[in-house]
Design a protein around this motif. Sequence first.
Motif, PDB file in Angstrom:
ATOM      1  N   PRO A 481      22.437  39.191  64.200  1.00 52.88           N
ATOM      2  CA  PRO A 481      23.490  38.885  65.184  1.00 52.88           C
ATOM      3  C   PRO A 481      24.669  39.853  65.144  1.00 52.88           C
ATOM      4  N   ALA A 482      25.041  40.342  63.957  1.00 53.41           N
ATOM      5  CA  ALA A 482      26.183  41.252  63.870  1.00 53.41           C
ATOM      6  C   ALA A 482      25.892  42.567  64.574  1.00 53.41           C
ATOM      7  N   LEU A 483      24.718  43.153  64.311  1.00 53.28           N
ATOM      8  CA  LEU A 483      24.390  44.424  64.947  1.00 53.28           C
ATOM      9  C   LEU A 483      24.135  44.230  66.439  1.00 53.28           C
ATOM     10  N   ALA A 484      23.513  43.111  66.805  1.00 53.37           N
ATOM     11  CA  ALA A 484      23.302  42.825  68.228  1.00 53.37           C
ATOM     12  C   ALA A 484      24.645  42.690  68.941  1.00 53.37           C
ATOM     13  N   GLY A 485      25.604  42.028  68.280  1.00 51.54           N
ATOM     14  CA  GLY A 485      26.927  41.909  68.867  1.00 51.54           C
ATOM     15  C   GLY A 485      27.613  43.253  69.007  1.00 51.54           C
ATOM     16  N   PHE A 486      27.430  44.125  68.021  1.00 55.74           N
ATOM     17  CA  PHE A 486      28.034  45.458  68.096  1.00 55.74           C
ATOM     18  C   PHE A 486      27.460  46.231  69.275  1.00 55.74           C
ATOM     19  N   ILE A 499      35.445  47.408  67.715  1.00 53.27           N
ATOM     20  CA  ILE A 499      34.329  46.448  67.802  1.00 53.27           C
ATOM     21  C   ILE A 499      34.030  45.853  66.431  1.00 53.27           C
ATOM     22  N   VAL A 500      33.985  46.705  65.406  1.00 53.47           N
ATOM     23  CA  VAL A 500      33.674  46.212  64.064  1.00 53.47           C
ATOM     24  C   VAL A 500      34.765  45.270  63.574  1.00 53.47           C
ATOM     25  N   GLN A 501      36.033  45.605  63.844  1.00 57.38           N
ATOM     26  CA  GLN A 501      37.132  44.716  63.436  1.00 57.38           C
ATOM     27  C   GLN A 501      36.998  43.352  64.109  1.00 57.38           C
ATOM     28  N   ALA A 502      36.679  43.348  65.419  1.00 61.14           N
ATOM     29  CA  ALA A 502      36.513  42.083  66.133  1.00 61.14           C
ATOM     30  C   ALA A 502      35.359  41.267  65.555  1.00 61.14           C
ATOM     31  N   LEU A 503      34.265  41.934  65.196  1.00 60.39           N
ATOM     32  CA  LEU A 503      33.126  41.223  64.605  1.00 60.39           C
ATOM     33  C   LEU A 503      33.470  40.681  63.223  1.00 60.39           C
ATOM     34  N   ALA A 504      34.246  41.443  62.457  1.00 58.68           N
ATOM     35  CA  ALA A 504      34.663  40.958  61.135  1.00 58.68           C
ATOM     36  C   ALA A 504      35.496  39.689  61.268  1.00 58.68           C
ATOM     37  N   ASP A 505      36.376  39.674  62.260  1.00 57.98           N
ATOM     38  CA  ASP A 505      37.171  38.464  62.493  1.00 57.98           C
ATOM     39  C   ASP A 505      36.275  37.308  62.944  1.00 57.98           C
ATOM     40  N   LEU A 506      35.302  37.601  63.836  1.00 60.20           N
ATOM     41  CA  LEU A 506      34.431  36.551  64.365  1.00 60.20           C
ATOM     42  C   LEU A 506      33.576  35.925  63.263  1.00 60.20           C
ATOM     43  N   GLU A 508      34.158  36.179  60.070  1.00 62.19           N
ATOM     44  CA  GLU A 508      35.000  35.862  58.920  1.00 62.19           C
ATOM     45  C   GLU A 508      34.488  36.518  57.638  1.00 62.19           C
ATOM     46  N   VAL A 509      34.278  37.843  57.735  1.00 61.64           N
ATOM     47  CA  VAL A 509      33.852  38.638  56.574  1.00 61.64           C
ATOM     48  C   VAL A 509      34.807  39.813  56.442  1.00 61.64           C
ATOM     49  N   PRO A 510      34.970  40.350  55.226  1.00 57.16           N
ATOM     50  CA  PRO A 510      35.834  41.517  55.045  1.00 57.16           C
ATOM     51  C   PRO A 510      35.329  42.703  55.874  1.00 57.16           C
ATOM     52  N   LEU A 511      36.239  43.413  56.476  1.00 58.71           N
ATOM     53  CA  LEU A 511      35.877  44.554  57.299  1.00 58.71           C
ATOM     54  C   LEU A 511      35.080  45.582  56.513  1.00 58.71           C
ATOM     55  N   LEU A 514      31.476  44.456  56.091  1.00 60.93           N
ATOM     56  CA  LEU A 514      30.714  44.518  57.334  1.00 60.93           C
ATOM     57  C   LEU A 514      30.419  45.970  57.704  1.00 60.93           C
ATOM     58  N   TRP A 515      31.398  46.841  57.535  1.00 60.99           N
ATOM     59  CA  TRP A 515      31.181  48.254  57.861  1.00 60.99           C
ATOM     60  C   TRP A 515      30.117  48.876  56.962  1.00 60.99           C
ATOM     61  N   ALA A 516      30.135  48.545  55.684  1.00 54.99           N
ATOM     62  CA  ALA A 516      29.127  49.086  54.765  1.00 54.99           C
ATOM     63  C   ALA A 516      27.723  48.665  55.189  1.00 54.99           C
ATOM     64  N   ASP A 517      27.619  47.454  55.749  1.00 54.45           N
ATOM     65  CA  ASP A 517      26.320  46.966  56.212  1.00 54.45           C
ATOM     66  C   ASP A 517      25.908  47.602  57.540  1.00 54.45           C
ATOM     67  N   LEU A 518      26.860  47.725  58.477  1.00 53.61           N
ATOM     68  CA  LEU A 518      26.522  48.190  59.816  1.00 53.61           C
ATOM     69  C   LEU A 518      26.406  49.704  59.927  1.00 53.61           C
ATOM     70  N   GLU A 519      27.202  50.431  59.182  1.00 53.43           N
ATOM     71  CA  GLU A 519      27.308  51.881  59.390  1.00 53.43           C
ATOM     72  C   GLU A 519      25.965  52.616  59.346  1.00 53.43           C
ATOM     73  N   PRO A 520      25.120  52.436  58.322  1.00 56.85           N
ATOM     74  CA  PRO A 520      23.837  53.167  58.330  1.00 56.85           C
ATOM     75  C   PRO A 520      22.916  52.743  59.472  1.00 56.85           C
ATOM     76  N   ARG A 521      23.018  51.468  59.885  1.00 57.59           N
ATOM     77  CA  ARG A 521      22.148  50.997  60.965  1.00 57.59           C
ATOM     78  C   ARG A 521      22.647  51.488  62.331  1.00 57.59           C
ATOM     79  N   ILE A 522      23.962  51.622  62.475  1.00 52.61           N
ATOM     80  CA  ILE A 522      24.496  52.210  63.699  1.00 52.61           C
ATOM     81  C   ILE A 522      24.085  53.663  63.804  1.00 52.61           C
ATOM     82  N   ARG A 523      24.151  54.382  62.696  1.00 51.94           N
ATOM     83  CA  ARG A 523      23.721  55.793  62.683  1.00 51.94           C
ATOM     84  C   ARG A 523      22.275  55.908  63.140  1.00 51.94           C
ATOM     85  N   ARG A 524      21.433  55.001  62.662  1.00 51.27           N
ATOM     86  CA  ARG A 524      20.013  55.078  63.023  1.00 51.27           C
ATOM     87  C   ARG A 524      19.816  54.810  64.513  1.00 51.27           C
TER      88      ARG A 524
END
Length: 538
Positions: A481-486, A499-506, A508-511, A514-524
Amino acid sequence: MTAVPDRAHPRPDSVLLRALAADLDAADFRSEPLRGLWGEEADDALARGLREPILRAIAGRDDALATLGLLWVLGMPQPHRAVEWAVPRTGVDGLVELGLAEADGPDVVPLVVIRPQSFVDADGVGEWWIASDLDEVALGTSLPADHVLGVGGASRTLAELVIPAPVERALDLGTGCGIQALLVSRHARHVVATDISERALAFAAVNARLNGVHNVEFRHGSMFEPVEGEAFDLIVSNPPFVITPRVNDVPEYEYRDGGLIGDALVEQFLRTAPDHLTPGGVAQLLGNWESRGGVDGLDRARSWVPEGLDAWVIQREQLSPLAYAELWIRDGGTLPRDAGFTRLLTAWLDDFEAREVTAIGFGYILLRRPVDASRRLADARSAPATGSATQGGWVPEPVEGPSTPEPLRRFETVTRPVSNLGLALLAGLVAHDALADGIPDRLLVAADVTEARHHLPGDDAPSVIELRQGGGFARTIGVDPALAGFVGACDGELTVMQIVQALADLFEVPLADLWADLEPRIRRLVEDGLLLPADAAE
């Protein structure tokens, strides 16, 4: 196999070939008129080695197109008078002088086949006349060792693979009948075409002159020997990569066998090609690689690529030793019912077993030499600062010094159909370059991307979310859901970090987490072309 006596090579006489081109043009000797002459079903049957349907379809026809179709497409002798009438500018004497036919009493006997080959590239639709040796349908027997192959499936695959970009100098290594050199000549100022076979070079020169192509230079020699010390913006090759047992009674066909053991020829190409690429230059080829001694074939291919070089290897299929041996024994014109088939099969299987080969992969290879070091340093000095994520926002960090972008290293298996392969590869290179300084500030979802959500009965939340790519490699990528939302928020207006900041707020996880999780998958997703830099998509 019984030794085949030396055969005369065709002769690339420019004056006579211009006359022949005019004769073929006047007879409308093209793919569609021929297909219309004998019908689609008969045309398709010829691709399976059946010529009887064509003979039945045009029985009694003596017009120029029918005569040339029988003479050149089927490789069948035709009456002298009919051929003379069909090629009035060249004449039968001209065909004999070119080494394309011989006069035998009342008949003209073809020594080659000439077949129209249509193509589509960035500049439009076109068609070549391609001469090659008589095939097994015309010969009625297995092929001689010096056979020059016409345009086959591998040739068409390589043509689709080549990135359609203008270049100054190009090299077609192992040109065969010359089809790749002709195609590349449409977007290269100068092409060098090489081959170890003098006969192949003669055919390639005939085909260039027959089709009015004048920016191709032909050189004889093995691998990169004819271009020692030279560099090219583009290298294309359908090399003689077929793995053949080195046993005396196993034929070595010049068009497919490089004379080395196993996949050593492809290894040699990958290790040597970078020395002949200009900065930013690209090499593209077809090849085989063995899974051997417990090491996967793609991993072996990875070890052959020099450090610092961009490499993208796509395995399209993988065959067992038995399936591979049967494929190439049949390719040489020997069928299971023939006396020598079992002997050849035994030789192939013994060779694979002795070298602990468990599978043979086939696919595409793209290499790119990085730009020179001084340019890389200049690019690094002008790069924007990097940063780190914190709960409070994005904190820039200074660049500690110039660095070299990581080279592209993709070794993957893709068995599904790929549309516009050359353009898809180009898009992948562009995306890799766009990521050299980090994920672009703004991203946009590619127009061919759709989302599919799968729900179990009674569940509100989807159990599976997939992003599907409609073009290119047609990838299907599972996301959470996080990557789909991004991805859903990538409209080119909001920045990535907004976008990542808004998802972190939604969620309720530390930015930072969330960035450490999303960043390599966004690159791909950017690498795969599902997300595009907003400025590049405009």
